[in-house]
Scaffold this motif. Structure first.
Motif, PDB file in Angstrom:
ATOM      1  N   GLU A  24      -5.220  -6.381  -3.403  1.00  0.00           N
ATOM      2  CA  GLU A  24      -3.760  -6.589  -3.320  1.00  0.00           C
ATOM      3  C   GLU A  24      -3.111  -6.205  -4.649  1.00  0.00           C
ATOM      4  OE1 GLU A  24      -1.674  -8.652  -1.105  1.00  0.00           O
ATOM      5  OE2 GLU A  24      -3.179  -9.235   0.391  1.00  0.00           O
ATOM      6  N   TYR A  49      -2.787  -2.506  -5.037  1.00  0.00           N
ATOM      7  CA  TYR A  49      -1.674  -2.000  -4.215  1.00  0.00           C
ATOM      8  C   TYR A  49      -0.340  -2.289  -4.887  1.00  0.00           C
ATOM      9  CZ  TYR A  49      -4.017  -0.178  -0.106  1.00  0.00           C
ATOM     10  OH  TYR A  49      -4.748   0.607   0.737  1.00  0.00           O
ATOM     11  N   GLU A  50      -0.193  -3.497  -5.425  1.00  0.00           N
ATOM     12  CA  GLU A  50       1.066  -3.849  -6.098  1.00  0.00           C
ATOM     13  C   GLU A  50       1.329  -2.883  -7.261  1.00  0.00           C
ATOM     14  OE1 GLU A  50       3.108  -5.683  -4.673  1.00  0.00           O
ATOM     15  OE2 GLU A  50       1.627  -6.440  -3.238  1.00  0.00           O
ATOM     16  N   LEU A 105       2.462   0.405  -5.865  1.00  0.00           N
ATOM     17  CA  LEU A 105       3.808   0.325  -5.294  1.00  0.00           C
ATOM     18  C   LEU A 105       4.882   0.239  -6.386  1.00  0.00           C
ATOM     19  CD1 LEU A 105       3.070  -1.958  -2.229  1.00  0.00           C
ATOM     20  CD2 LEU A 105       3.747   0.445  -2.177  1.00  0.00           C
ATOM     21  N   HIS A 146      -3.956  -4.819   6.915  1.00  0.00           N
ATOM     22  CA  HIS A 146      -3.046  -5.658   6.132  1.00  0.00           C
ATOM     23  C   HIS A 146      -2.493  -4.882   4.933  1.00  0.00           C
ATOM     24  CE1 HIS A 146      -1.552  -9.048   3.860  1.00  0.00           C
ATOM     25  NE2 HIS A 146      -2.359  -8.726   2.862  1.00  0.00           N
ATOM     26  N   LEU A 147      -3.374  -4.172   4.219  1.00  0.00           N
ATOM     27  CA  LEU A 147      -2.929  -3.396   3.065  1.00  0.00           C
ATOM     28  C   LEU A 147      -2.102  -2.194   3.515  1.00  0.00           C
ATOM     29  CD1 LEU A 147      -6.161  -3.525   0.860  1.00  0.00           C
ATOM     30  CD2 LEU A 147      -4.021  -4.744   0.458  1.00  0.00           C
ATOM     31  N   LYS A 181      -0.125  -1.958   5.888  1.00  0.00           N
ATOM     32  CA  LYS A 181       1.232  -2.352   6.288  1.00  0.00           C
ATOM     33  C   LYS A 181       2.188  -2.490   5.113  1.00  0.00           C
ATOM     34  CE  LYS A 181       0.396  -4.259  10.793  1.00  0.00           C
ATOM     35  NZ  LYS A 181      -0.022  -5.408  11.578  1.00  0.00           N
ATOM     36  N   LYS A 182       1.678  -2.418   3.892  1.00  0.00           N
ATOM     37  CA  LYS A 182       2.556  -2.432   2.727  1.00  0.00           C
ATOM     38  C   LYS A 182       3.256  -1.069   2.547  1.00  0.00           C
ATOM     39  CE  LYS A 182      -0.288  -5.731   0.151  1.00  0.00           C
ATOM     40  NZ  LYS A 182       0.661  -6.829  -0.134  1.00  0.00           N
TER      41      LYS A 182
END
Ligand code: ADP
Ligand code: MG
Length: 229
Positions: free
Chosen positions: A184, A187-188, A191, A209-210, A212-213
């Motif tokens: 996570e 990914y942050e 992003l 789940h990832l 969908k970010k």
């Protein structure tokens, strides 16, 4: 560098592999357009051709049929040297396994794409330091990969992909090897950078789940890429 909207396009992309006497059709007419700043995830089961597709999009392998247009240039029409130069300027790659050079520090690893471009060492290192700070590794710049945790190594790999300020990051299961919490975080980081630098992201994952970010979710199944899950 041209800043117009469509930065990576593929049209009717096919890839066959020869397996003994058999022809294995892995990609069967993939179409995809990625716009500047767009965030796209590709989901697909193991063996569905996700890595093959990223290799073709990144000009690391040739399509059996179809075209890849990167920043308005048709990859097939370039010489190997031109293709390498375009790849170095327009794309950043992140892989499942970090592929950092073990004998070099995080700073030296991140500076590497700039040195390959011919930038001066002190300039390259300064840019590398800035991007390492950005991914939260300002205190780890002199550590070698062996002295970093799995998540820190992958953040270093993300920094290395970003240091050239590419139009698009191609990431092949970048967090496939990490626990959910660390994944996570990666990914942050990506992003955040997407927002700040408008770098497009194309991320292959099998984690819904990832995925969908991202803005758009695509599925690769039976050699065909389609919208949604
Ligand atoms: P994914 O990344 O989705 O797991 P890959 O793109 O790695 O899938 O592989 C898709 C299919 O293509 C697999 O069946 C794989 O065995 C085959 N393949 C990939 N690369 C080669 C190659 N160089 N030669 C022969 N077959 C390959
Ligand atoms: Mg793969």
């Amino acid at each position: 560098m041209n800043e117009s909207d469509n930065i990576l396009i593929c049209q009717n992309l096919h890839k066959d592999f020869i397996d003994g006497k058999r022809i294995v059709k892995v990609l069967k007419g993939v179409n995809l357009t990625i716009n500047r700043g767009e965030r796209v995830a590709i989901l697909g089961p193991s063996g569905s051709g996700k890595s093959t597709l990223l290799h073709l999009l990144g000009g690391l392998d040739r399509a059996t049929q179809g075209e890849v247009i990167l920043n308005h240039e048709n990859l097939a029409q370039l010489t190997e040297k031109q293709r390498c130069a375009l790849r170095n300027h327009a794309l950043g790659f992140v892989y499942q396994f970090h592929h950092l050079l073990p004998e070099f520090s995080a700073l030296e690893n991140v500076a590497m794409p700039l040195l390959i471009r011919g930038e001066q060492s002190n300039v390259a290192k300064e840019k590398a330091r800035e991007i390492l700070i950005e991914v939260g590794l300002g205190e780890r710049t002199s550590h070698t990969p062996g002295q970093l945790s799995g998540g820190e190594r992958q953040r270093t790999a993300v920094a290395r992909a970003l240091v050239t300020n590419p139009l698009c990051i191609l990431a092949d299961e970048p967090t496939g090897n990490l626990d959910q919490h660390t994944a996570e975080h990666i990914y942050e980081v990506m992003l955040e950078i997407n927002k700040r630098l408008n770098t497009s992201l194309l991320i292959v994952t099998h984690d819904v789940h990832l995925a969908k970010k991202m803005d758009r979710l695509l599925s690769l199944e039976d050699g065909i890429l389609s919208e949604g899950k």
